[in-house]
Every structure is written in structure tokens, then in C-alpha cells.
Design an enzyme around this catalytic site. Structure first.
Site, PDB file in Angstrom:
ATOM      1  N   ASP A 204      -6.445  -2.042 -11.829  1.00  0.00           N
ATOM      2  CA  ASP A 204      -5.520  -1.830 -10.708  1.00  0.00           C
ATOM      3  C   ASP A 204      -4.656  -3.076 -10.560  1.00  0.00           C
ATOM      4  OD1 ASP A 204      -4.345  -0.962  -8.170  1.00  0.00           O
ATOM      5  OD2 ASP A 204      -5.975   0.490  -8.114  1.00  0.00           O
ATOM      6  N   HIS A 276      -0.048   0.894 -10.424  1.00  0.00           N
ATOM      7  CA  HIS A 276      -1.304   0.159 -10.200  1.00  0.00           C
ATOM      8  C   HIS A 276      -1.630  -0.670 -11.441  1.00  0.00           C
ATOM      9  CE1 HIS A 276      -2.412   1.729  -6.254  1.00  0.00           C
ATOM     10  NE2 HIS A 276      -1.980   2.917  -6.654  1.00  0.00           N
ATOM     11  N   GLU A 340       0.697   7.022  -6.858  1.00  0.00           N
ATOM     12  CA  GLU A 340       1.459   6.004  -6.123  1.00  0.00           C
ATOM     13  C   GLU A 340       2.332   5.131  -7.019  1.00  0.00           C
ATOM     14  OE1 GLU A 340      -1.419   5.315  -2.312  1.00  0.00           O
ATOM     15  OE2 GLU A 340      -1.971   4.205  -4.105  1.00  0.00           O
TER      16      GLU A 340
HETATM   17  C1  ACM Z   1      -5.347   7.174  -4.161  1.00  0.00           C
HETATM   18  O1  ACM Z   1      -5.989   7.093  -3.104  1.00  0.00           O
HETATM   19  N1  ACM Z   1      -4.245   6.440  -4.326  1.00  0.00           N
HETATM   20  C2  ACM Z   1      -5.733   8.058  -5.225  1.00  0.00           C
END
Ligand code: ACM
Length: 700
Positions: A204, A276, A340
Site C-alpha cells: 500500500d 495505493h 481508490e
Molecule cells: C477499500 O476499503 N479501499 C477497499
């Protein structure tokens, strides 16, 4: 395996029959046997059988799988009941683990148990089924309180198998790192509830935690960061911040994967892309989409803009990483994240825009879809399937990909309608980083409260799905994100007992759904947790009633609920880190129903916290309030936040090792009961004051 209603009535009737003790007017009765998750089919029969240290454990010598299950069963029992059983070649009045000749009779994970006056037989077609039979038999033998070297169990018959094939938990080992021993204990606890998938979040923005031999900088650089609130994590010897981090070596990963496999837990690694990805881009700036790469792995929480670029060389890197990942994790699925990924950097990069046009792709969602399809093809060529968060639907989902639906269940509905498999993992109900109860004893986490009952109430077969589409719901998963879960014990606390409710949703037939019965079976399950020293939330949380005049932030009400978190503050010179509940978009609290009669002063205890949240343009929505003194003031307003200011107290500067500072001042005389609005002035976004507790002080 779907069971009909008729069989389920049998289960309900059997569980009712299994209830012991006096009836009328007594406290709710614990069932004689407490199984979690409830089996698909259970019949209570006449008679009983007593297990003691002389009871032989019998498994076919020529069946190594049955041998391993027998040893596992004996270890569970020894740990929790004080009963030590010995394996023998044969014997009367025995507990027998027996493989069925028909390899499909019970399905892969199903099993049968027969308890008669003559002994116990656990039978299954496959080792996974025998394993779950062992877990159920252990639960039968540990249904009543106390360790006894002798247990009498009622005669019964169980015919069991799961509702869903994917019964998962996600553990985020990036935002905070857990030890190998902890991961194993977590897997053990999952296995005891028949959970069978651990999605392991390994990469991440805030760290890269998986050793990749070909790219050593991923962990040498990407696994380490300066912790938030640097001032208090200074190493007194070097006067530099202590770096926070860690990673799992390939040797450790192989060990964990094998340990989990022996407990029927498949570890699905999650390697995030295209977003991420900041830790990887810090380690190898050429992978990024901007010419100014980030210089250090960050300890901010939220969504960073850093995306991988779409060069062939970057795909070469990702394929190398996935090749090493697949060699470590034999799971059919590889999770590639996909969530995201804000596209600002792709939009701003002339190189990426040129590539997009050359590929004939209309927009950045399409480019992400192309990216994920390309990775999906690579995985498919190696016999694996891609799974990603529901954002991978945007711009078109890759062929054969499955999704994890986290933004509600709409993603799962759309995927299932299009013929793709989906795991249901919607926020907030299956986000176990949300608190499970009120009260100052709850560890840090997201501020929303998701109770055990809330989880049990989640419906994994929504009416919005046709029967055909429903077949594509392959299971349920709850996620333990660890931005606000620094201590590994608290990750277990967040998971349990809510994981038991998840397990029942994932395993037990829908028609047997029984909230009251579930709660009646849970005290025995909690006793099993305690026997293993597993940290867990309380079954019936009983938050200490706040003293009327002194309240912790958890006994106050946030003024708003945009992003309510219960966050840990800096390390104090001594004692525990303080925890602060507040809306980070609006640090403001309501002291409800304060009796102000004869109150003359108010004392506040507060922490000065770093604003380490990546919330993009939303940061501009946070109201700053100009202070009149150097460190800002604490204000009390009467009735609501626009009411009269009845206290205005300058805050002192915190000392170097002070996690909390206190200030006290006069409160304008009032009488009667009022709500109070509590807030701080604030010159800038970072840092900011968070209230820890307040005390109303009586006087003349
Ligand atoms: C997430 O909570 N961004 C999968």
C-alpha cells in the site's frame, strides 16, 4: 450447498431440544451444545456418550490427512478442556475419524458426526471436511463452562456443509505490521470458526511488506517510514525519528501459507495496483506517473494520488512481482486491489495521455480497465484468477475476474448480473475496523459503531439479485484495516467476536438465521477464545456510565459524523497512548445534558495531534478558527455551537513527552441542565487539538 427449509426446521428443533436446565421464568438458557457457526443439519438423539482420558482416538494409519486432523483435534481438546486423548490403531467406545470412500459424498468441506452410546464417528470425503468435523466435535465437547477431564455429550447426528465457499477476513499488515506469531494465531482463530480465506493486504502507500527477491528496494526502502507525530518517536540515542515498519521474508511467508493450508485457510495475497502504490514508487521512482516522485514512505492515512504509470517496463515489474507472489501463494485467486485510484496524475501526464490515445482508449477509467485486463491475462496464463475491489468494474471488468464489493453491494449486484463472481464485503457493516461498542475501554478504530448484532443482521442474499445472479455471490468477507489499529492485539480484538457472526453468515443455511439462538451460543465461544488467550470484544458491552461531570471523548458526542475516528495520540513518557474520538473534519464535541447548577470551572485534557490524513480537496472544507493566544483556546458554548460562549480557556504548549495537556478556567454561572458544545480555535490544519476528557468543577 443450499439446504431446504425442512432440514432447517430440524436444526432449530434440535437446538431447542438441546437446551438444558429449568424452564419457566429462568434466565435465558445456554444450549447444551453451543456450535458456532450452527451446522446445517443437527438431530438430537436418545442416550449419551462420555469422553475421558481412556477414550481412544482412532484414525486409519494409511490416511495421513486423517492423522493430521486427529492430532489437531487432540491438541484443541488438551488446550481447552484438560482432556488428553491418545491415538490408537483401534478400540471400542472410541472417537473415530473416518474418510468416506465416495470422494464427493460430503463435498470438499462437509462432514458428518454421529454420537451414540457406543462412541463418536466423524466422517468426510475430504481432509478439509474431516478438519471441520474435528472443530465441531471439539466445540461439542467444550460447550459447557470449565475444564473437566470427563465430558458427557448427548447422542446426536450432524450432517454439515457450508453455504458459501469464501468465508474471509482481510488483515491489513501494511498500515501497521503484525508479527509472524500473531498472523499464525489469527489463522488459528479463523479456522476454529470455519473461516477459510485470509486476504492478506501486503502492499500500500504506507509500506511494502512482502520480500521480492528481484526488487530488494521494495522492502529495504518501501517497508520503512517515519511514524506520525515524529516528535515523540525520537530515538534519544541518535536524536532521529525511529523508523516504523517491517516485512515478511519469503521463508516466513512459505511457513505462514503452509500453516494456514493445514487449517483449511487459503491466503489470498493482495498486491495493490494501479493506486495505493506509493511505497513501491518511493523505492523505484521510475514506476510512477509524475516526474516529482514522493521522497519517503508516508505515515499519513487516506488516499494518495500516486499511481503506477502504464509503461511496458512497469508491467514487466508487476509481472515479476506477481511471478514471485504466485510462487509463494498457491491460491487460485490473486487480489490486485484496484480501489481508490484517483486519476489526477494520469490526467496530468502527457506521456500517459499519449499512450492512452495510442491505445485508442477514451478515458482514464478505460485505461484502468485496460491495465487490469492486461494483468488478468498474465495471471490467467499462469493458471490464476484475478480478483479486485469493485472499482475494477469501471471502464469494463476483465474477463473471468471476480470482485470484492466494498462500496455497498451494488458492485456485487452488477458483477453477478454480468456473470462475474463476487465476494460481499460492504462498508461499514463488514469493516471491522469500526468500533464494536461505545465506552472508553474500546481500542482505537473508526468511530462508527458496528455491533455483533449488526454483523449478524447483514443479508448476503439480497432480494435485488435474481436466483441466477445469486449463484455468483461466492461468499462474505470482513476487513480489518489497521490505520487506527497500531497494536496487533487490537486487530484480534476488532475481529472477534464479530468474526463469529460473519462465520455463521458464511457457513450456516440462510433459513436457520436466528439472532437470539446465535447470542445464546456465544458465551461458550467466548470461553473458547479465552482458553486460547485470544483478545476479543465483549459479548454484551457494558460501557461504564460516564461520571456525570467527567467525560472521556468516547462519552461525548461528535458534533458531526463526516469522518469519525477513534485515534491514538503520541506516545506519552509513561503509560498508554491516549485515544481520542472525534470527527477529523470537525473536531467538536457535545457534552449532553450537563447539570450546570453550581458549576464554576471546567478542566479540559487534550492532545495536539498531527493532521496526517490524505483527504484531497476535502481538507479545504475544514473550518479553521483564528486563535487569540499562541496555542489556541478551548471554548464552551451553551446549548449548541452557535450559543453563548461560557468559557474561553487558552491552551498551553505540550512539553516534548507530553501526550496530554490540561487547562482549566472559569465557566460563566448557569443553572439547570444544558447541552454544551466544546471546541478549539485553530490557526492551521496541522496540528490540531483533540479533546481527551473534560470535567465540570463545582464551586462558589
Ligand atoms: C477499500 O476499503 N479501499 C477497499
Amino acid at each position: 450447498m443450499i439446504f431446504g427449509r425442512r432440514q432447517l426446521r430440524n436444526v432449530a428443533a434440535a437446538l431447542a431440544l438441546a437446551t438444558q436446565g429449568p424452564a419457566a421464568g429462568a434466565a435465558p438458557q445456554a444450549p447444551a451444545i453451543s456450535l458456532v457457526p450452527a451446522p446445517a443439519h443437527l438431530s438430537m438423539l436418545a442416550g449419551d456418550f462420555t469422553v475421558d482420558t481412556s477414550t481412544p482416538l482412532v484414525a486409519d494409519r494409511g490416511d495421513p490427512g486423517a492423522g493430521r486432523v486427529t492430532a489437531y483435534f487432540a491438541a484443541l481438546l488438551r488446550r481447552t478442556s484438560g482432556l488428553t486423548l491418545t491415538r490408537r490403531v483401534q478400540g471400542d467406545h472410541a472417537i473415530m475419524f473416518r474418510r468416506l470412500r465416495d470422494p464427493a459424498a460430503t463435498g470438499r468441506e462437509g462432514y458428518r458426526i454421529a454420537v451414540t452410546a457406543d462412541g463418536v464417528t466423524v466422517s468426510a470425503s475430504q481432509t478439509a471436511g474431516l478438519f471441520y468435523g474435528a472443530v465441531t466435535l471439539w466445540q461439542i465437547l467444550t460447550s459447557s463452562k470449565g475444564a473437566a477431564p470427563r465430558v458427557t455429550v448427548p447422542a446426536l447426528r450432524i450432517d454439515d456443509g457450508p453455504r458459501f465457499g469464501w468465508r474471509g477476513l482481510l488483515l491489513d499488515s501494511v498500515r501497521h505490521f503484525q508479527s509472524v506469531a500473531f498472523i499464525k494465531s489469527f489463522v488459528d482463530a479463523m479456522a476454529r470458526e470455519k473461516l477459510n480465506v485470509l486476504q492478506w493486504h501486503l502492499t500500500d502507500d504506507q509500506g511494502w511488506r512482502l520480500e521480492i527477491k528481484k526488487y530488494a528496494r521494495l522492502t529495504r526502502v518501501g517497508a520503512w517510514r517515519v511514524p506520525a507525530g515524529g516528535q515523540s518517536d525520537i530515538d534519544p540515542a541518535t536524536h532521529r525519528p525511529r523508523l516504523y515498519g517491517g516485512f515478511y521474508t519469503q521463508v516466513q511467508v512459505r511457513d505462514i501459507v503452509a500453516y494456514a493450508a493445514a487449517r483449511n485457510v487459503t491466503i489470498v495475497p493482495e498486491i495493490e495496483m494501479p493506486g495505493h502504490a506509493m511505497a513501491a514508487i518511493v523505492a523505484y521512482p521510475r514506476l510512477g506517473s509524475v516526474t516529482q516522485p514522493p521522497s519517503a514512505v508516508s505515515s499519513d492515512w487516506g488516499v494518495f494520488p500516486y499511481l503506477y504509470n502504464v509503461d511496458d517496463r512497469t508491467f514487466g515489474f508487476l509481472e515479476d512481482v506477481l511471478t514471485e507472489t504466485m510462487a509463494l501463494f498457491p491460491s487460485a485467486y490473486i487480489h490486485v486491489g484496484g480501489d481508490e485510484a484517483v486519476k489526477d496524475q494520469w490526467k496530468a501526464s502527457p506521456r500517459i495521455q499519449a499512450r492512452m490515445r495510442a491505445l485508442g482508449i477514451a478515458d482514464e477509467d478505460g485505461l484502468q480497465s485496460w491495465f487490469v485486463r492486461r494483468i488478468g491475462k498474465f495471471l490467467a496464463a499462469h493458471g490464476r484468477r484475478l480478483i479486485g475491489w469493485d472499482e475494477i468494474l469501471q471502464g469494463g471488468i476483465a474477463p473471468h475476474a471476480a470482485i470484492t464489493s466494498w462500496r455497498g453491494i451494488d458492485g456485487a449486484v452488477a458483477a453477478a448480473k454480468a456473470g462475474h463472481d463476487a465476494v460481499l464485503s460492504p462498508a461499514p457493516v463488514l469493516y471491522f475496523d469500526n468500533r464494536q461498542a461505545e465506552g472508553p475501554d474500546e481500542p482505537s478504530g473508526r468511530g462508527k459503531i458496528v455491533t455483533l448484532g449488526d454483523v449478524y443482521g447483514f443479508d448476503p442474499a439480497p432480494a435485488s439479485l435474481s436466483d441466477d445472479a445469486r449463484k455468483h455471490i461466492i461468499g462474505v468477507q470482513a476487513n480489518i484495516w489497521t490505520e487506527h489499529i497500531r497494536e496487533q492485539a487490537n486487530a484480534a480484538y476488532a475481529a472477534f467476536p464479530r468474526a463469529a457472526a460473519l462465520a455463521e453468515l458464511g457457513w450456516s443455511p440462510a433459513a436457520g438465521h436466528d439472532p437470539a439462538g446465535f447470542m445464546a451460543r456465544m458465551p461458550a465461544e467466548i470461553a473458547r477464545y479465552d482458553a486460547f488467550g485470544l483478545p476479543h470484544g465483549a459479548l454484551t458491552p457494558n460501557p461504564e456510565a460516564p461520571a456525570p461531570r467527567t467525560r472521556d471523548s468516547h462519552a461525548l458526542k461528535p458534533c458531526s459524523d463526516a469522518i469519525v475516528l477513534s485515534v491514538e495520540g503520541p506516545v506519552p513518557a509513561a503509560g498508554q497512548r491516549p485515544v481520542f474520538l472525534h470527527d477529523i473534519m470537525n473536531p467538536c464535541w457535545v457534552f449532553e445534558r450537563a447539570d450546570l447548577t453550581s458549576i464554576s470551572r471546567i478542566t479540559v485534557s487534550a492532545g495536539r495531534l498531527p493532521f496526517n490524513f490524505q483527504i484531497g480537496a476535502d481538507a479545504q472544507k475544514i473550518a479553521l478558527r483564528p486563535p487569540a493566544t499562541p496555542n489556541g483556546e478551548f471554548e464552551v458554548r451553551l446549548d449548541d455551537c452557535n450559543g453563548a460562549r461560557i468559557a474561553d480557556i487558552p491552551m498551553p504548549a505540550p512539553g516534548p513527552d507530553e501526550a496530554l495537556v490540561s487547562a482549566s478556567g472559569a465557566i460563566a454561572a448557569q443553572s439547570g441542565v444544558h447541552d454544551l458544545c466544546l471546541l478549539f480555535t485553530r490557526p492551521a490544519l496541522d496540528p490540531y487539538w483533540a479533546l481527551h476528557s473534560v470535567r465540570l468543577v463545582p464551586g462558589q
